[in-house]
Design an enzyme around this catalytic site. Structure first.
Site, PDB file in Angstrom:
ATOM      1  N   GLY A  96       0.502  -4.982   0.873  1.00 45.34           N
ATOM      2  CA  GLY A  96      -0.682  -5.020   0.014  1.00 45.34           C
ATOM      3  C   GLY A  96      -0.397  -5.672  -1.339  1.00 45.34           C
ATOM      4  O   GLY A  96      -1.298  -6.252  -1.947  1.00 45.34           O
ATOM      5  N   ALA A 132       0.858  -1.174   0.000  1.00 41.44           N
ATOM      6  CA  ALA A 132       0.000   0.000   0.000  1.00 41.44           C
ATOM      7  C   ALA A 132       0.901   1.233   0.000  1.00 41.44           C
ATOM      8  O   ALA A 132       2.055   1.162   0.422  1.00 41.44           O
ATOM      9  CB  ALA A 132      -0.881  -0.024   1.241  1.00 41.44           C
ATOM     10  N   GLU A 178       4.446  -5.238   7.175  1.00 43.52           N
ATOM     11  CA  GLU A 178       3.687  -4.178   7.855  1.00 43.52           C
ATOM     12  C   GLU A 178       4.164  -3.961   9.290  1.00 43.52           C
ATOM     13  O   GLU A 178       4.111  -2.850   9.812  1.00 43.52           O
ATOM     14  CB  GLU A 178       2.195  -4.503   7.851  1.00 43.52           C
ATOM     15  CG  GLU A 178       1.513  -4.338   6.502  1.00 43.52           C
ATOM     16  CD  GLU A 178       1.542  -5.590   5.641  1.00 43.52           C
ATOM     17  OE1 GLU A 178       2.367  -6.500   5.905  1.00 43.52           O
ATOM     18  OE2 GLU A 178       0.748  -5.653   4.693  1.00 43.52           O
ATOM     19  N   GLU A 204      -0.795  -9.199  -0.773  1.00 45.20           N
ATOM     20  CA  GLU A 204      -2.221  -9.450  -0.504  1.00 45.20           C
ATOM     21  C   GLU A 204      -3.050  -9.441  -1.798  1.00 45.20           C
ATOM     22  O   GLU A 204      -3.934 -10.275  -1.978  1.00 45.20           O
ATOM     23  CB  GLU A 204      -2.746  -8.416   0.497  1.00 45.20           C
ATOM     24  CG  GLU A 204      -2.133  -8.637   1.882  1.00 45.20           C
ATOM     25  CD  GLU A 204      -2.464  -7.522   2.866  1.00 45.20           C
ATOM     26  OE1 GLU A 204      -2.222  -6.345   2.529  1.00 45.20           O
ATOM     27  OE2 GLU A 204      -2.955  -7.816   3.956  1.00 45.20           O
TER      28      GLU A 204
HETATM   29  N1  CO8 Z   1       4.588   3.182  -0.591  1.00 42.06           N
HETATM   30  C1  CO8 Z   1       5.002   4.363  -1.120  1.00 42.06           C
HETATM   31  N2  CO8 Z   1       6.149   4.504  -1.813  1.00 42.06           N
HETATM   32  C2  CO8 Z   1       6.925   3.408  -1.944  1.00 42.06           C
HETATM   33  C3  CO8 Z   1       6.566   2.160  -1.401  1.00 42.06           C
HETATM   34  C4  CO8 Z   1       5.324   2.064  -0.707  1.00 42.06           C
HETATM   35  N3  CO8 Z   1       4.855   0.899  -0.192  1.00 42.06           N
HETATM   36  N4  CO8 Z   1       7.557   1.258  -1.681  1.00 42.06           N
HETATM   37  C5  CO8 Z   1       8.473   1.930  -2.393  1.00 42.06           C
HETATM   38  N5  CO8 Z   1       8.112   3.228  -2.549  1.00 42.06           N
HETATM   39  C6  CO8 Z   1       8.851   4.306  -3.234  1.00 42.06           C
HETATM   40  C7  CO8 Z   1      10.041   4.764  -2.417  1.00 42.06           C
HETATM   41  O1  CO8 Z   1       9.636   5.683  -1.437  1.00 42.06           O
HETATM   42  C8  CO8 Z   1      10.900   5.362  -3.507  1.00 42.06           C
HETATM   43  O2  CO8 Z   1      10.400   6.628  -3.838  1.00 42.06           O
HETATM   44  P1  CO8 Z   1      11.390   7.909  -3.852  1.00 42.06           P
HETATM   45  O3  CO8 Z   1      12.360   7.583  -4.955  1.00 42.06           O
HETATM   46  O4  CO8 Z   1      10.473   9.049  -4.177  1.00 42.06           O
HETATM   47  O5  CO8 Z   1      12.022   7.957  -2.532  1.00 42.06           O
HETATM   48  C9  CO8 Z   1      10.659   4.450  -4.697  1.00 42.06           C
HETATM   49  O6  CO8 Z   1       9.423   3.788  -4.435  1.00 42.06           O
HETATM   50  C10 CO8 Z   1      11.732   3.395  -4.874  1.00 42.06           C
HETATM   51  O7  CO8 Z   1      11.870   2.701  -3.637  1.00 42.06           O
HETATM   52  P2  CO8 Z   1      13.274   2.501  -2.893  1.00 42.06           P
HETATM   53  O8  CO8 Z   1      14.198   3.634  -3.212  1.00 42.06           O
HETATM   54  O9  CO8 Z   1      12.968   2.247  -1.442  1.00 42.06           O
HETATM   55  O10 CO8 Z   1      13.775   1.185  -3.626  1.00 42.06           O
HETATM   56  P3  CO8 Z   1      14.746   0.064  -3.028  1.00 42.06           P
HETATM   57  O11 CO8 Z   1      15.065  -0.821  -4.189  1.00 42.06           O
HETATM   58  O12 CO8 Z   1      15.862   0.673  -2.258  1.00 42.06           O
HETATM   59  O13 CO8 Z   1      13.841  -0.750  -1.969  1.00 42.06           O
HETATM   60  C11 CO8 Z   1      11.872  -1.883  -1.203  1.00 42.06           C
HETATM   61  C12 CO8 Z   1      12.732  -1.479  -2.417  1.00 42.06           C
HETATM   62  C13 CO8 Z   1      12.615  -2.881  -0.322  1.00 42.06           C
HETATM   63  C14 CO8 Z   1      10.602  -2.543  -1.769  1.00 42.06           C
HETATM   64  C15 CO8 Z   1      11.499  -0.645  -0.371  1.00 42.06           C
HETATM   65  O14 CO8 Z   1      10.999   0.344  -1.260  1.00 42.06           O
HETATM   66  C16 CO8 Z   1      10.458  -0.880   0.677  1.00 42.06           C
HETATM   67  O15 CO8 Z   1      10.774  -1.425   1.720  1.00 42.06           O
HETATM   68  N6  CO8 Z   1       9.189  -0.493   0.426  1.00 42.06           N
HETATM   69  C17 CO8 Z   1       8.112  -0.590   1.380  1.00 42.06           C
HETATM   70  C18 CO8 Z   1       7.646  -2.017   1.514  1.00 42.06           C
HETATM   71  C19 CO8 Z   1       6.559  -2.099   2.545  1.00 42.06           C
HETATM   72  O16 CO8 Z   1       6.740  -1.845   3.721  1.00 42.06           O
HETATM   73  N7  CO8 Z   1       5.333  -2.481   2.092  1.00 42.06           N
HETATM   74  C20 CO8 Z   1       4.199  -2.614   2.965  1.00 42.06           C
HETATM   75  C21 CO8 Z   1       3.411  -1.363   2.925  1.00 42.06           C
HETATM   76  S1  CO8 Z   1       2.106  -1.353   4.157  1.00 42.06           S
HETATM   77  C22 CO8 Z   1       0.874  -2.228   3.445  1.00 42.06           C
HETATM   78  O17 CO8 Z   1       0.953  -2.694   2.350  1.00 42.06           O
HETATM   79  C23 CO8 Z   1      -0.361  -2.365   4.300  1.00 42.06           C
HETATM   80  C24 CO8 Z   1      -1.405  -3.200   3.599  1.00 42.06           C
HETATM   81  C25 CO8 Z   1      -2.757  -2.793   4.055  1.00 42.06           C
HETATM   82  C26 CO8 Z   1      -3.802  -3.081   3.047  1.00 42.06           C
HETATM   83  C27 CO8 Z   1      -3.371  -2.896   1.628  1.00 42.06           C
HETATM   84  C28 CO8 Z   1      -4.431  -3.171   0.658  1.00 42.06           C
HETATM   85  C29 CO8 Z   1      -3.963  -3.236  -0.779  1.00 42.06           C
END
Ligand code: CO8
Length: 258
Positions: A109, A66, A132, A112
């Site tokens: 998400g 998400a 999460e 999911e």
């Molecule tokens: N949300 C918003 N932006 C994101 C997300 C995200 N989940 N994941 C990545 N991005 C963005 C980063 O902020 C970055 O943007 P910017 O360049 O503007 O800073 C861009 O994407 C590239 O990401 P990274 O620079 O972080 O790329 P890396 O290769 O270094 O890392 C990762 C990749 C490991 C995937 C890392 O981006 C990460 O950890 N992302 C978050 C993963 C996460 O925690 N996901 C769970 C989110 S919570 C959730 O899903 C709750 C579910 C509830 C219901 C959902 C229903 C659909």
């Protein structure tokens, strides 16, 4: 076809393809993307010329969860009143078989949504996880429910409590994923599977999907009763007569919508 900003939509023969397309955010699932996926999927679902749907992302990410930036400052009042992410339920109510073709990250998400699909095909680069807990929340769209049904309590607890990611091979061993293929073959494989399904009788494919889904939500005896009466009802279809006649006559069947 409707115009979209966060997804790409195309059709190949009887297969509808939805590609998540927010590359700068690793396809993070914001509210607008969710609405677009649901509209596109429902349009395909209503079209009897479509017999299977493929949903995919990019080489780098199916979806990294998400959209954290969109969620971060929301209040409980807003989240509760808006029913945050409840719109995805419509995606689980499609009757058309849906195949998730997953490469790269399928986190939170993203994992999911992949689990909401009927068949999950993974590239060898795929990484699944429910991180999460690292954000101070828990999975909110079925992660604690569908993951345990897919891979059992031991591994589901491991993933959900540690927030670690699981590679494609481990995901296949655990039963989350139907097939793992080299990344370069992912979309072709998913399309091949989808095309195979789309050539079957459409109402029979609907019935097969629904019957399998019932297994997740009922007891064995209720599920068996549902299966038997659905099986028997299919004898009302011309496609049943055609399928069995084709077998007897040693030819390919020609289904009405197939
Ligand atoms: N949300 C918003 N932006 C994101 C997300 C995200 N989940 N994941 C990545 N991005 C963005 C980063 O902020 C970055 O943007 P910017 O360049 O503007 O800073 C861009 O994407 C590239 O990401 P990274 O620079 O972080 O790329 P890396 O290769 O270094 O890392 C990762 C990749 C490991 C995937 C890392 O981006 C990460 O950890 N992302 C978050 C993963 C996460 O925690 N996901 C769970 C989110 S919570 C959730 O899903 C709750 C579910 C509830 C219901 C959902 C229903 C659909």
């Amino acid at each position: 076809m409707t115009d979209y900003e966060n997804i790409l939509v195309e059709r190949k023969g009887r297969v509808g393809i939805i590609t998540l397309n927010r590359p700068k955010a690793l396809n993070a699932l914001n509210a607008a993307l969710m609405r677009e996926v649901v509209v596109a999927a429902q349009e395909f679902d209503a079209d009897h010329g479509i017999g299977a749907i493929v949903i995919t992302g990019s080489d780098r990410a199916f979806a990294a969860g998400a959209d954290i930036k969109e969620m971060a400052t929301l209040s409980y009042q807003e989240v509760y009143l808006d029913g945050l992410f409840s719109g995805w339920k419509a995606f689980t109510e499609l009757r058309t078989p849906v195949i998730a073709a997953v490469a790269g990250y399928a986190l939170g998400g993203g994992c999911e949504v992949a689990m909401m699909c009927d068949i999950l095909i993974a590239a060898d680069t795929a990484k699944f996880g429910q991180p999460e807990i690292n954000l101070g929340v828990i999975p909110g769209m079925g992660g604690t429910q569908r993951l345990i049904r897919a891979i059992g309590k031991a591994k589901a607890m491991d993933l959900i409590l540690t927030g670690r990611t699981m590679g494609a091979e481990e995901a296949e061993r655990a039963g989350l994923v139907a097939r793992v293929v080299p990344a370069a073959d992912l979309l072709d494989t998913a399309l091949e599977v989808a095309t195979t399904i789309a050539a079957k009788s459409l109402p029979v494919a609907y019935a097969a999907k629904e019957s399998v889904q019932v297994a997740f939500e009922s007891t064995l005896s209720e599920g068996l009763r549902f299966e038997r009466s659905t099986f028997q009802s299919l004898f009302a279809l011309a496609d049943q007569k055609e399928g069995m006649a084709a077998f007897t006559e040693k030819r390919d069947p020609h289904f009405i919508n197939g």
